[in-house]
Design a protein around this motif. Structure first.
Motif, PDB file in Angstrom:
ATOM      1  N   VAL A   5       0.834  -1.195   0.000  1.00 32.96           N
ATOM      2  CA  VAL A   5       0.000   0.000   0.000  1.00 32.96           C
ATOM      3  C   VAL A   5       0.870   1.247   0.000  1.00 32.96           C
ATOM      4  CG1 VAL A   5      -1.698   1.313   1.322  1.00 32.96           C
ATOM      5  CG2 VAL A   5      -1.930  -1.155   1.110  1.00 32.96           C
ATOM      6  N   LEU A   6       1.960   1.219   0.764  1.00 31.20           N
ATOM      7  CA  LEU A   6       2.855   2.366   0.823  1.00 31.20           C
ATOM      8  C   LEU A   6       3.520   2.604  -0.527  1.00 31.20           C
ATOM      9  CD1 LEU A   6       4.192   4.576   2.477  1.00 31.20           C
ATOM     10  CD2 LEU A   6       5.923   2.945   3.154  1.00 31.20           C
ATOM     11  N   LEU A   7       3.944   1.551  -1.167  1.00 24.50           N
ATOM     12  CA  LEU A   7       4.565   1.699  -2.473  1.00 24.50           C
ATOM     13  C   LEU A   7       3.564   2.229  -3.498  1.00 24.50           C
ATOM     14  CD1 LEU A   7       6.865  -1.435  -2.690  1.00 24.50           C
ATOM     15  CD2 LEU A   7       7.527   0.942  -2.342  1.00 24.50           C
ATOM     16  N   ASP A   8       2.343   1.781  -3.402  1.00 23.92           N
ATOM     17  CA  ASP A   8       1.327   2.288  -4.316  1.00 23.92           C
ATOM     18  C   ASP A   8       1.095   3.781  -4.110  1.00 23.92           C
ATOM     19  OD1 ASP A   8       0.992  -0.185  -5.467  1.00 23.92           O
ATOM     20  OD2 ASP A   8      -0.699  -0.734  -4.180  1.00 23.92           O
ATOM     21  N   ALA A   9       1.048   4.215  -2.857  1.00 24.14           N
ATOM     22  CA  ALA A   9       0.862   5.636  -2.560  1.00 24.14           C
ATOM     23  C   ALA A   9       2.050   6.443  -3.072  1.00 24.14           C
ATOM     24  CB  ALA A   9       0.674   5.849  -1.063  1.00 24.14           C
ATOM     25  N   LEU A  10       3.265   5.917  -2.910  1.00 26.67           N
ATOM     26  CA  LEU A  10       4.439   6.619  -3.419  1.00 26.67           C
ATOM     27  C   LEU A  10       4.450   6.689  -4.937  1.00 26.67           C
ATOM     28  CD1 LEU A  10       7.316   5.388  -1.072  1.00 26.67           C
ATOM     29  CD2 LEU A  10       6.317   7.669  -1.236  1.00 26.67           C
ATOM     30  N   GLU A  11       4.023   5.622  -5.577  1.00 24.02           N
ATOM     31  CA  GLU A  11       3.952   5.635  -7.037  1.00 24.02           C
ATOM     32  C   GLU A  11       2.929   6.657  -7.521  1.00 24.02           C
ATOM     33  OE1 GLU A  11       5.890   4.138  -9.265  1.00 24.02           O
ATOM     34  OE2 GLU A  11       7.067   3.426  -7.554  1.00 24.02           O
ATOM     35  N   ILE A  12       1.815   6.757  -6.820  1.00 20.61           N
ATOM     36  CA  ILE A  12       0.801   7.753  -7.182  1.00 20.61           C
ATOM     37  C   ILE A  12       1.358   9.159  -6.995  1.00 20.61           C
ATOM     38  CG2 ILE A  12      -1.431   8.733  -6.484  1.00 20.61           C
ATOM     39  CD1 ILE A  12      -2.318   5.840  -5.887  1.00 20.61           C
ATOM     40  N   LEU A  13       2.080   9.382  -5.893  1.00 24.07           N
ATOM     41  CA  LEU A  13       2.677  10.696  -5.671  1.00 24.07           C
ATOM     42  C   LEU A  13       3.741  11.000  -6.722  1.00 24.07           C
ATOM     43  CD1 LEU A  13       3.023  10.991  -1.799  1.00 24.07           C
ATOM     44  CD2 LEU A  13       1.602  12.345  -3.321  1.00 24.07           C
ATOM     45  N   LYS A  14       4.507   9.990  -7.127  1.00 27.31           N
ATOM     46  CA  LYS A  14       5.497  10.205  -8.180  1.00 27.31           C
ATOM     47  C   LYS A  14       4.819  10.610  -9.482  1.00 27.31           C
ATOM     48  CE  LYS A  14       9.277   7.258  -6.652  1.00 27.31           C
ATOM     49  NZ  LYS A  14      10.085   6.053  -6.949  1.00 27.31           N
ATOM     50  N   LEU A  15       3.716   9.949  -9.782  1.00 25.75           N
ATOM     51  CA  LEU A  15       2.975  10.296 -11.001  1.00 25.75           C
ATOM     52  C   LEU A  15       2.419  11.722 -10.931  1.00 25.75           C
ATOM     53  CD1 LEU A  15       0.940   7.112 -11.930  1.00 25.75           C
ATOM     54  CD2 LEU A  15       2.413   8.423 -13.437  1.00 25.75           C
ATOM     55  N   LEU A  16       1.794  12.055  -9.795  1.00 23.20           N
ATOM     56  CA  LEU A  16       1.165  13.366  -9.650  1.00 23.20           C
ATOM     57  C   LEU A  16       2.170  14.503  -9.574  1.00 23.20           C
ATOM     58  CD1 LEU A  16      -1.747  12.622  -7.168  1.00 23.20           C
ATOM     59  CD2 LEU A  16      -1.891  13.064  -9.617  1.00 23.20           C
ATOM     60  N   SER A  17       3.378  14.211  -9.099  1.00 32.27           N
ATOM     61  CA  SER A  17       4.359  15.276  -8.953  1.00 32.27           C
ATOM     62  C   SER A  17       5.332  15.316 -10.125  1.00 32.27           C
ATOM     63  CB  SER A  17       5.122  15.113  -7.639  1.00 32.27           C
ATOM     64  OG  SER A  17       5.841  13.889  -7.633  1.00 32.27           O
ATOM     65  N   GLY A  18       4.966  14.696 -11.221  1.00 37.66           N
ATOM     66  CA  GLY A  18       5.786  14.753 -12.426  1.00 37.66           C
ATOM     67  C   GLY A  18       5.763  16.146 -13.031  1.00 37.66           C
ATOM     68  N   LYS A  19       6.807  16.462 -13.771  1.00 40.42           N
ATOM     69  CA  LYS A  19       6.947  17.800 -14.347  1.00 40.42           C
ATOM     70  C   LYS A  19       5.768  18.204 -15.223  1.00 40.42           C
ATOM     71  CE  LYS A  19      11.007  19.286 -15.669  1.00 40.42           C
ATOM     72  NZ  LYS A  19      12.226  19.543 -16.484  1.00 40.42           N
ATOM     73  N   PRO A  20       5.261  17.340 -16.107  1.00 43.87           N
ATOM     74  CA  PRO A  20       4.131  17.791 -16.953  1.00 43.87           C
ATOM     75  C   PRO A  20       2.889  18.159 -16.148  1.00 43.87           C
ATOM     76  CG  PRO A  20       5.095  15.771 -17.831  1.00 43.87           C
ATOM     77  CD  PRO A  20       5.731  16.020 -16.506  1.00 43.87           C
ATOM     78  N   ILE A  21       2.620  17.420 -15.097  1.00 41.26           N
ATOM     79  CA  ILE A  21       1.419  17.711 -14.298  1.00 41.26           C
ATOM     80  C   ILE A  21       1.605  18.987 -13.489  1.00 41.26           C
ATOM     81  CG2 ILE A  21       0.007  16.880 -12.368  1.00 41.26           C
ATOM     82  CD1 ILE A  21       0.181  14.122 -13.596  1.00 41.26           C
ATOM     83  N   VAL A  22       2.775  19.148 -12.870  1.00 38.76           N
ATOM     84  CA  VAL A  22       3.035  20.340 -12.057  1.00 38.76           C
ATOM     85  C   VAL A  22       2.983  21.603 -12.927  1.00 38.76           C
ATOM     86  CG1 VAL A  22       4.785  21.513 -10.666  1.00 38.76           C
ATOM     87  CG2 VAL A  22       4.333  19.091 -10.301  1.00 38.76           C
ATOM     88  N   VAL A  23       3.644  21.561 -14.066  1.00 44.59           N
ATOM     89  CA  VAL A  23       3.653  22.728 -14.958  1.00 44.59           C
ATOM     90  C   VAL A  23       2.262  22.955 -15.552  1.00 44.59           C
ATOM     91  CG1 VAL A  23       4.610  23.640 -17.109  1.00 44.59           C
ATOM     92  CG2 VAL A  23       6.106  22.509 -15.464  1.00 44.59           C
ATOM     93  N   GLY A  24       1.568  21.884 -15.900  1.00 46.10           N
ATOM     94  CA  GLY A  24       0.223  22.018 -16.441  1.00 46.10           C
ATOM     95  C   GLY A  24      -0.740  22.660 -15.458  1.00 46.10           C
ATOM     96  N   LEU A  25      -0.684  22.235 -14.196  1.00 42.03           N
ATOM     97  CA  LEU A  25      -1.554  22.835 -13.180  1.00 42.03           C
ATOM     98  C   LEU A  25      -1.231  24.313 -12.987  1.00 42.03           C
ATOM     99  CD1 LEU A  25      -1.718  20.050 -10.436  1.00 42.03           C
ATOM    100  CD2 LEU A  25      -3.596  20.887 -11.842  1.00 42.03           C
ATOM    101  N   ALA A  26       0.048  24.651 -13.001  1.00 44.49           N
ATOM    102  CA  ALA A  26       0.433  26.059 -12.838  1.00 44.49           C
ATOM    103  C   ALA A  26      -0.074  26.902 -14.007  1.00 44.49           C
ATOM    104  CB  ALA A  26       1.947  26.174 -12.707  1.00 44.49           C
TER     105      ALA A  26
END
Length: 92
Positions: A5-26
């Motif tokens: 479960v912890l690894l899944d949460a970290l993988e989700i955070l890695k996906l969400l904190s990727g450069k395209p998503i961060v820049v896109g949200l901004a």
């Protein structure tokens, strides 16, 4: 089971904190905060003020402008949060 479960949460955070998503949200957040100024009435010599040309005579802004600003700032705040998360995840 907990490690999975912890690894899944970290993988989700890695996906969400990727450069395209961060820049896109901004960028989307910035667009939402610019929209009220783009669609507000054009200033003329009579109604031109430097501080806030989109306010009405009683000093209130239309509700769609407030909502657009709130959405924009929330998206930009989320982008900053995910950028910080990305900095911490790199160390893991």
């Amino acid at each position: 089971m907990k490690n999975g479960v912890l690894l899944d949460a970290l993988e989700i955070l890695k996906l969400l904190s990727g450069k395209p998503i961060v820049v896109g949200l901004a960028l989307i957040g910035a667009i939402f905060t610019i929209l009220p100024n783009l669609f507000s009435r054009k200033p003329t010599g009579e109604n031109f003020t430097i501080d806030n040309d989109s306010e009405s005579r009683d000093g209130t802004r239309p509700s769609w402008e407030k909502l657009a600003n709130k959405i924009g700032y929330w998206l930009m705040g989320l982008s900053v949060f995910l950028f910080i998360v990305a900095g911490f995840i790199v160390d893991l």
